[in-house]
Design an enzyme around this catalytic site. Structure first.
Site, mmCIF file in Angstrom:
data_model
loop_
_atom_site.group_PDB
_atom_site.id
_atom_site.type_symbol
_atom_site.label_atom_id
_atom_site.label_comp_id
_atom_site.label_asym_id
_atom_site.label_seq_id
_atom_site.Cartn_x
_atom_site.Cartn_y
_atom_site.Cartn_z
ATOM 1 N N ASP A 84 0.847 -1.154 0.088
ATOM 2 C CA ASP A 84 0.047 -0.007 0.176
ATOM 3 C C ASP A 84 0.947 1.265 -0.134
ATOM 4 O O ASP A 84 1.353 1.821 0.854
ATOM 5 C CB ASP A 84 -1.103 -0.061 1.307
ATOM 6 C CG ASP A 84 -2.082 1.139 1.024
ATOM 7 O OD1 ASP A 84 -2.084 1.525 -0.134
ATOM 8 O OD2 ASP A 84 -2.755 1.305 2.216
ATOM 9 N N ASP A 129 -1.450 4.573 -6.397
ATOM 10 C CA ASP A 129 -1.661 4.106 -5.034
ATOM 11 C C ASP A 129 -1.771 2.365 -5.404
ATOM 12 O O ASP A 129 -2.766 1.801 -6.012
ATOM 13 C CB ASP A 129 -3.131 4.521 -4.381
ATOM 14 C CG ASP A 129 -3.468 3.633 -3.417
ATOM 15 O OD1 ASP A 129 -2.630 2.902 -2.857
ATOM 16 O OD2 ASP A 129 -4.394 4.470 -2.765
#
Length: 424
Positions: A78, A276
């Site tokens: 992440d 992301d």
């Protein structure tokens, strides 16, 4: 924004391939310019194999060995969040299904006045109700969260020349987890790779082990690599755009992007964009999403029919017979791109070909892997997820404050031995 990908159970066979495998390219000592008057470890690249895919699994993860003795944990990548945390037996108040036994925390609690604790609570809501420990709570865009305390423990990294690095790094001991709406697979924890001081990369960099550079190469066939450092690419061959100095929480280009469809402008400019890896799919704001879907439907009229009974993703199309691969259908779809200004007159372009925004569903339909981010609370942000970063090496250079990309055979890169130095 940080954990919105559709998540399914990873097979044990795939999991077993990653156990105990983390490595680095080269290890040596030298005097380094950022760390004057002391010898530090050279800025070599630490390389981890990545496993997973966008569909049907819906996530990518790495194996990292943590604790004494070291135990393996599968952590979801992440780049949209900073904190690395593990589900933790502290004891656990509320934990999710996990592929491994819960992490047994070390006794090395991080106190409330520690700089890393202060950095984690940089939003101004930092209260030292319990001075001897640093409490945390992280929340993700899909409604998931983790509550716990910060501890320090040993991270075991195996080096290619037989050397092992065992730095003590801060991580979250999460004893209360709430699953997100899109988190459906067994989870040991999250590997926070954001720009903040508490991220694992920042901690390794502050101890002199790697340059403050992170990158990943995710294969459309599944798997890939994650790396810390700048040894795996030739900078002159990379397309670079400056990193935003205002949006310091995320990896975001300094200038808004211009959306192109089939090589022509859509008229949509100044799109605030974030890269992301915590999202399987790409999300455009409502205006950009509506523009793309309108143009696609116009292009596909009379060629493909909408598959309204396929709920894999919001928008799917069917052919006369089930599709087996993207190769069969990409001829019907035009490429997308985001063009970013890099100077007064210069631009760089992030290409999103059909294979980087489409999936083939289990029903044999082709589905759009770009979703409406405004509907899930992303407001005006445009988020580039894993599907649109596949088969490219994406590089986040925090030292030069730049984001870069270059086409790469990520499947081949993942299959090479970590003892090699890869250059693209």
């Amino acid at each position: 924004m940080e954990k919105m990908n559709v998540r399914l159970m990873i097979s044990l066979m795939v999991m077993s391939l990653v156990l105990g495998f983390s490595s680095a390219v080269d290890f040596r000592w030298r005097r380094t310019a950022g760390f004057s008057d002391r010898f530090t470890r050279a800025v070599s690249s630490v390389v981890f194999p990545v496993h997973g895919n966008v569909y049907p699994l819906g996530y990518y993860n790495v194996t990292i060995n943590i604790g004494q003795p070291p135990r393996p944990y599968y952590l979801d990548l992440d780049t949209g969040s900073d904190l690395t945390w593990l589900q933790c037996d502290a004891p656990c108040v509320r934990c999710l299904e996990a592929p491994h036994p819960l992490y047994q925390p070390s006794n090395d609690l991080i106190p409330c006045n520690d700089p890393l604790c202060k950095a984690l609570h940089s939003n101004g809501n930092h209260r030292c109700e319990t001075p001897e420990q640093c409490d945390y709570e992280v929340e993700y865009a899909d409604g998931g969260s983790s509550l716990g305390v910060l501890v320090r423990d040993v991270f075991s990294l195996n080096y290619t020349q037989g050397l092992r690095l065992t730095p003590r790094l801060a991580l979250g001991c999460g004893y209360d987890q709430i699953p997100g709406a899109s988190s459906h697979h067994p989870l040991d924890g999250v590997l926070g790779l954001g720009r903040g001081k508490v991220s694992i990369l920042s901690q390794l960099h502050s101890q002199g082990y790697v340059k403050n550079v992170i990158g990943h190469c995710l294969s459309s066939l599944g798997d890939g690599v994650l790396f810390f450092g700048d040894d795996l690419y030739e900078s002159s061959r990379v397309s670079w755009t400056p990193m935003s100095r205002e949006n310091t929480k995320h990896y975001s280009p300094a200038m808004g992007g211009e959306l192109l469809f089939g090589g022509r402008t859509t008229g949509l400019k100044n799109l605030i964009t974030v890269f992301d890896s915590g999202s399987s799919y790409t999300y455009f704001n409502s205006k950009a999403y509506q523009a793309v879907t309108y143009l696609l439907k116009k292009e596909l009229s009379g060629k493909l029919k909408e598959a309204r009974d396929d709920h894999t993703l919001p928008l799917c199309w069917q052919g006369r017979r089930p599709f087996m691969s993207i190769e069969e259908v990409k001829k019907y779809f035009k490429p997308l791109a985001l063009s970013f200004k890099t100077g007064w007159r210069s631009k760089t372009q992030f290409d999103i070909p059909p294979e980087a925004y489409l999936i083939i569903s289990m029903k044999g339909n082709v589905c759009l892997g770009i979703l409406n981010g405004t509907e899930i609370g992303l407001q005006n942000l445009n988020l580039i997820g894993d599907i649109s970063m596949q088969d490219q090496m994406i590089i986040y250079d925090n030292e030069k404050q730049s984001i870069g990309w270059i086409p790469a055979d990520c499947d081949e890169l993942a299959s090479l031995k970590a003892a090699h130095v890869y250059e693209y």
